[in-house]
Design a protein around this motif. Structure first.
Motif, PDB file in Angstrom:
ATOM      1  N   VAL A  54       1.015  -1.161   0.061  1.00 40.51           N
ATOM      2  CA  VAL A  54       0.017  -0.016  -0.118  1.00 40.51           C
ATOM      3  C   VAL A  54       0.732   1.199  -0.049  1.00 40.51           C
ATOM      4  N   GLY A  55       0.222   2.380  -0.247  1.00 39.22           N
ATOM      5  CA  GLY A  55       0.755   3.643  -0.349  1.00 39.22           C
ATOM      6  C   GLY A  55      -0.075   4.759   0.080  1.00 39.22           C
ATOM      7  N   PRO A  56       0.255   5.712   0.708  1.00 43.20           N
ATOM      8  CA  PRO A  56      -0.688   7.052   1.037  1.00 43.20           C
ATOM      9  C   PRO A  56      -0.777   7.898  -0.457  1.00 43.20           C
ATOM     10  N   VAL A  57      -1.826   8.330  -0.749  1.00 40.88           N
ATOM     11  CA  VAL A  57      -2.250   9.109  -1.854  1.00 40.88           C
ATOM     12  C   VAL A  57      -3.009  10.278  -1.236  1.00 40.88           C
ATOM     13  N   ALA A  58      -2.657  11.561  -1.867  1.00 41.21           N
ATOM     14  CA  ALA A  58      -3.344  12.696  -1.583  1.00 41.21           C
ATOM     15  C   ALA A  58      -4.337  13.013  -2.805  1.00 41.21           C
ATOM     16  N   LEU A  59      -5.825  13.003  -2.258  1.00 43.74           N
ATOM     17  CA  LEU A  59      -6.939  13.053  -3.234  1.00 43.74           C
ATOM     18  C   LEU A  59      -7.249  14.693  -3.180  1.00 43.74           C
ATOM     19  N   GLU A  60      -7.001  15.653  -2.254  1.00 43.17           N
ATOM     20  CA  GLU A  60      -7.323  16.894  -2.235  1.00 43.17           C
ATOM     21  C   GLU A  60      -6.631  17.781  -1.282  1.00 43.17           C
ATOM     22  N   VAL A  61      -6.041  18.972  -1.542  1.00 42.84           N
ATOM     23  CA  VAL A  61      -5.359  19.600  -0.931  1.00 42.84           C
ATOM     24  C   VAL A  61      -5.673  21.116  -0.975  1.00 42.84           C
ATOM     25  N   THR A  62      -5.827  21.884   0.332  1.00 45.65           N
ATOM     26  CA  THR A  62      -6.242  23.002   0.462  1.00 45.65           C
ATOM     27  C   THR A  62      -5.125  24.138   1.174  1.00 45.65           C
ATOM     28  N   ALA A 104       0.007  29.482   8.207  1.00 46.89           N
ATOM     29  CA  ALA A 104      -0.468  28.866   7.211  1.00 46.89           C
ATOM     30  C   ALA A 104      -1.353  27.599   7.583  1.00 46.89           C
ATOM     31  N   SER A 105      -2.205  26.951   6.962  1.00 50.47           N
ATOM     32  CA  SER A 105      -2.884  25.689   7.163  1.00 50.47           C
ATOM     33  C   SER A 105      -3.140  25.135   5.919  1.00 50.47           C
ATOM     34  N   VAL A 106      -3.013  23.804   6.116  1.00 53.03           N
ATOM     35  CA  VAL A 106      -3.089  22.991   4.905  1.00 53.03           C
ATOM     36  C   VAL A 106      -4.056  21.771   5.487  1.00 53.03           C
ATOM     37  N   THR A 107      -5.280  21.712   4.646  1.00 55.60           N
ATOM     38  CA  THR A 107      -6.089  20.625   4.660  1.00 55.60           C
ATOM     39  C   THR A 107      -6.068  19.509   3.620  1.00 55.60           C
ATOM     40  N   GLY A 108      -6.343  18.571   3.983  1.00 55.25           N
ATOM     41  CA  GLY A 108      -6.213  17.472   2.580  1.00 55.25           C
ATOM     42  C   GLY A 108      -7.379  16.326   2.845  1.00 55.25           C
ATOM     43  N   VAL A 109      -7.609  15.870   1.969  1.00 53.07           N
ATOM     44  CA  VAL A 109      -8.301  14.411   1.961  1.00 53.07           C
ATOM     45  C   VAL A 109      -7.187  13.391   1.476  1.00 53.07           C
ATOM     46  N   GLY A 110      -6.894  12.406   2.125  1.00 43.99           N
ATOM     47  CA  GLY A 110      -6.157  11.148   1.665  1.00 43.99           C
ATOM     48  C   GLY A 110      -6.794   9.822   1.558  1.00 43.99           C
TER      49      GLY A 110
END
Length: 140
Positions: A54-62, A104-110
């Motif tokens: 398995v490997g982590p993936v970024a699906l959305e980043v703000t 700053a802030s970073v939010t994401g869906v992984g």
């Protein structure tokens, strides 16, 4: 609830843009660095992920920029996994100066990608928990 995982980074001169502040793309690199350090602290190194298929993936980043960073500045970058139901999870990352001033802030869906099937695993929380030697940094 425990404090989120945190790593300190010093802004390097080659990361600056023509205005003399941290290039916008580097914020994403710092966020990525903090995420990998969080996984490493949990005992989930890249070779362990690959061995687990398995490997982590970024699906959305703000990214939300609040204040500038300049060469030599130090910034703390947090990494907080927020687990829900299903194939995805949220990651919240705050960038603050050592005096706690927000930068700053970073939010994401992984998600966690099955490297053979090329599909997201159905329960990433449980898969990460199984891979981790200390799941605490990941909020597990």
């Amino acid at each position: 609830m425990a404090d989120p995982f945190r790593v300190r980074v010093t802004v390097r001169g080659y990361e600056l843009d023509t205005q003399g502040h941290l290039n916008q793309a580097v914020y994403l690199q710092y966020a990525e660095h903090a995420r990998w350090e969080c996984l490493r602290a949990a005992g989930v190194a890249q070779d362990r992920l690959i061995a687990g298929g398995v490997g982590p993936v970024a699906l959305e980043v703000t990214v939300r920029y609040l204040r500038e960073l300049r060469g030599g500045d130090e910034v703390d970058v947090t990494c907080e996994f927020r687990w829900g139901e299903g194939k995805t999870f949220q990651i919240v990352q705050d960038f603050t100066r050592p005096d706690e001033t927000p930068v700053a802030s970073v939010t994401g869906v992984g998600g966690l990608l099955d490297l053979t099937a090329r599909r997201l695993v159905p329960d990433p929380r449980e898969r990460f928990r199984a891979l981790a030697t200390d799941p605490t940094p990941m909020g597990l």
